[in-house]
Design a protein around this motif. Sequence first.
Motif, short mmCIF file in Angstrom:
data_model
loop_
_atom_site.label_atom_id
_atom_site.label_comp_id
_atom_site.label_asym_id
_atom_site.label_seq_id
_atom_site.Cartn_x
_atom_site.Cartn_y
_atom_site.Cartn_z
N ALA A 406 -11.08 -23.44 -18.38
CA ALA A 406 -11.38 -22.24 -17.61
C ALA A 406 -11.29 -20.97 -18.43
CB ALA A 406 -10.46 -22.15 -16.40
N LEU A 407 -10.28 -20.89 -19.32
CA LEU A 407 -10.11 -19.69 -20.14
C LEU A 407 -10.42 -19.97 -21.60
CD1 LEU A 407 -7.03 -18.01 -18.43
CD2 LEU A 407 -9.47 -17.59 -18.09
N MET A 408 -11.33 -20.88 -21.83
CA MET A 408 -11.93 -21.10 -23.13
C MET A 408 -13.29 -20.38 -23.16
SD MET A 408 -10.15 -23.01 -25.24
CE MET A 408 -8.72 -24.11 -25.28
N PRO A 409 -13.92 -20.27 -24.33
CA PRO A 409 -15.24 -19.61 -24.37
C PRO A 409 -16.25 -20.24 -23.43
CG PRO A 409 -14.39 -19.92 -26.58
CD PRO A 409 -13.46 -20.65 -25.67
N MET A 410 -16.16 -21.57 -23.27
CA MET A 410 -17.12 -22.29 -22.43
C MET A 410 -16.41 -23.44 -21.72
SD MET A 410 -20.21 -22.59 -25.20
CE MET A 410 -20.59 -21.17 -26.24
N MET A 411 -17.00 -23.90 -20.62
CA MET A 411 -16.47 -25.08 -19.96
C MET A 411 -17.63 -25.99 -19.58
SD MET A 411 -15.25 -23.55 -16.22
CE MET A 411 -14.18 -24.96 -15.94
N GLN A 412 -17.38 -27.30 -19.64
CA GLN A 412 -18.47 -28.25 -19.38
C GLN A 412 -17.97 -29.40 -18.52
OE1 GLN A 412 -21.06 -31.32 -22.05
NE2 GLN A 412 -21.23 -29.18 -22.65
N PHE A 413 -18.63 -29.57 -17.37
CA PHE A 413 -18.38 -30.72 -16.51
C PHE A 413 -19.37 -31.84 -16.86
CE2 PHE A 413 -16.73 -27.20 -13.97
CZ PHE A 413 -15.57 -27.74 -13.43
N SER A 414 -18.94 -33.07 -16.67
CA SER A 414 -19.86 -34.20 -16.75
C SER A 414 -19.55 -35.17 -15.61
CB SER A 414 -19.79 -34.90 -18.10
OG SER A 414 -20.85 -35.83 -18.21
N VAL A 415 -18.35 -35.79 -15.64
CA VAL A 415 -17.99 -36.58 -14.47
C VAL A 415 -17.96 -35.62 -13.28
CG1 VAL A 415 -15.47 -36.29 -14.77
CG2 VAL A 415 -16.38 -38.28 -13.54
N ALA A 416 -18.55 -36.03 -12.17
CA ALA A 416 -18.69 -35.15 -11.01
C ALA A 416 -17.35 -35.05 -10.28
CB ALA A 416 -19.76 -35.68 -10.07
N PRO A 417 -16.72 -33.87 -10.26
CA PRO A 417 -15.41 -33.77 -9.59
C PRO A 417 -15.48 -34.17 -8.13
CG PRO A 417 -15.86 -31.79 -10.89
CD PRO A 417 -17.13 -32.60 -10.88
N TRP A 418 -16.58 -33.86 -7.45
CA TRP A 418 -16.71 -34.18 -6.03
C TRP A 418 -16.80 -35.68 -5.77
CZ3 TRP A 418 -19.66 -30.88 -8.89
CH2 TRP A 418 -20.85 -31.41 -9.43
N ARG A 419 -17.11 -36.45 -6.81
CA ARG A 419 -17.18 -37.91 -6.65
C ARG A 419 -15.81 -38.56 -6.83
NH1 ARG A 419 -17.64 -42.23 -9.98
NH2 ARG A 419 -18.09 -40.99 -11.86
N VAL A 420 -14.98 -38.00 -7.73
CA VAL A 420 -13.75 -38.69 -8.11
C VAL A 420 -12.49 -38.02 -7.57
CG1 VAL A 420 -14.83 -39.60 -10.20
CG2 VAL A 420 -13.58 -37.42 -10.32
N LEU A 421 -12.61 -36.85 -6.93
CA LEU A 421 -11.43 -36.13 -6.49
C LEU A 421 -11.39 -36.00 -4.96
CD1 LEU A 421 -11.37 -33.16 -9.05
CD2 LEU A 421 -10.28 -35.41 -9.25
N ASP A 422 -10.19 -35.91 -4.43
CA ASP A 422 -10.05 -35.60 -3.01
C ASP A 422 -10.22 -34.10 -2.81
OD1 ASP A 422 -7.59 -34.34 -3.67
OD2 ASP A 422 -6.43 -36.12 -3.17
N ALA A 423 -10.16 -33.65 -1.57
CA ALA A 423 -10.46 -32.25 -1.26
C ALA A 423 -9.50 -31.29 -1.95
CB ALA A 423 -10.42 -32.04 0.25
N GLU A 424 -8.22 -31.66 -2.02
CA GLU A 424 -7.23 -30.78 -2.65
C GLU A 424 -7.52 -30.59 -4.14
OE1 GLU A 424 -2.42 -30.63 -3.66
OE2 GLU A 424 -3.32 -32.42 -2.78
N HIS A 425 -7.70 -31.68 -4.85
CA HIS A 425 -7.92 -31.59 -6.30
C HIS A 425 -9.30 -31.01 -6.62
CE1 HIS A 425 -4.54 -34.43 -6.10
NE2 HIS A 425 -4.23 -33.98 -7.30
N LEU A 426 -10.27 -31.29 -5.76
CA LEU A 426 -11.59 -30.69 -5.95
C LEU A 426 -11.49 -29.17 -5.85
CD1 LEU A 426 -14.64 -30.97 -6.31
CD2 LEU A 426 -14.84 -31.23 -3.82
N ALA A 427 -10.70 -28.68 -4.92
CA ALA A 427 -10.52 -27.23 -4.78
C ALA A 427 -9.92 -26.62 -6.04
CB ALA A 427 -9.64 -26.93 -3.57
#
Length: 540
Positions: A406-427
């Motif tokens: 989050a506080l690096m120059p860039m951030m990159q998602f690949s694994v979809a957080p909405w697929r592997v996380l519950d509502a709390e961790h997704l938030a």
Amino acid sequence: MIRKNSVLGLLLAVMSLFPSEMRAQQRTVIEPLKGEKWWGGYVALGSHMPFTERDTTRTYDLAAENLVNQASPFFVSSAGRYVWSDKPFAFRFEGGNLVIDSEYEEVLPQVAGKTLREAYLIACQRHFPPSGVLPDKLFFSMPQYNTWIELMYDQNQADVLRYASDIKSNGFPAGVIMIDDNWQKYYGNFEFKPDKFPDPKAMVEQLHADGFKVMLWVCPFVSPDSPEYRSLRDRGYLLKDGEGEPALIRWWNGYSACYDLTNPDAYAHLLAQLKQVREKYGIDGFKFDAGDPYFYADDRLRPFAEGALPVDQTVAWARMGLEFPFNEYRACWKGGGMPLVQRLSDKSYSWDAVGLLIPDMLSAGLLGYAYACPDMIGGGEYGSFLKAKDEPIDQSLIVRSAQIHALMPMMQFSVAPWRVLDAEHLAYCREAALLHRKMGDYILELAEEAAQTGAPIVRHMEYEFPGKGFADCDDQFMLGTRYLVAPVTDGRTERTVRLPNGRWIDDKGQLFKGPLVITVQAEKGRLPYFEHQGKAAKKK
């Protein structure tokens, strides 16, 4: 102190008798000054840095290996010294001594001030000066989304569009979307697979309409026994073996021929192919993969350019990215100061890998690679996620990885957080992405500063506070001059933070006066960071 190999004089004398038959191996042994510590060589050795008087390592050959990430013929020390060579060399640490063997020149340390920061900035201006140009500004404020972990080798139009739609429907900001390997018919061909992408131009237009920029994965390899292979072979555009035939090079996807990028005509041909793809489909840029010099470190290869080294192929591949403001590299050589996006090498889905992100990003900054992105959030090795299917995902690992980004120059998602996380961790992951967007203006300021001065965006504590005992601190970092960031890099919910001198306000508004060592409670949703009050006046 410097000690030269005692046989160097004899080697030089023999070489003078047979100048065309052999090249002297010139050795320099650099003894550490009192308390001196070194950084350099490879981004991927970040967790081993700084090298100190206690260290002994194996020999690393910069000419033939890159440890699957960025490399540079550069070392810089906490005592204001640096080492640079225009050519690759081999090195090792032996009882704290930096031992350098070069086939090309005597490599000697230079004095450039008294601190890590002074030495780095002087070396940067002398040897890898910043270009004054940035990659596209979007990289610094919005997340990147790579389709690799979700789709692997089944890249297809329907799932790419679904992935993009899910990004927005789950409240994540639109940014750069990268369509990874296996979108094309085969290597060396730049047409989408028609059965997987029935209307790629319409797909790109839809992604643009949804607020995304679109990049495609590419490599310099060419599938054998294809029309492109035969055409490139006949033109002499492929790397050749010792018999003058196109060489088949082994890489992670098997055996392929390869563009000889030391041949200006081959280089121009490949660049024209990529520009045609951009024009035909409206693509914004490319993820340039597989530039690792070890693919080309075979004495049987005969590149077009006389005397070309494996790293020259890497350099040419990087130069191609300068034509596209949307670019990404995982393997570069001597690329400090260039407006190229760098990503850390693919790491496993593991806490050990999360612990490598900060040290490797710190080493990237000290090698001149300011425009860097940590590995894909949660890890970029798809095999790790395949194994993880047999057991529950460690949701806190994904969250902590996202918080580091989050506080690096860039951030990159690949694994979809909405697929592997519950509502709390997704938030929590969503909050990290939104924090990155919120801090985008400041991060862009730092990127623009890097383009002018070469200063890292992610800064080692020793760089920003020299001589204050931070040389071995590699689990917290400075984002520019203003923010000290101390993410959790393991499964705990607290961590120790070392605050330098000054007044600091944390992310919860609490004031601290340094120098101070504190224990911070960091529940799963918290990313601890501290704003230096002496720098707050610069805030926009």
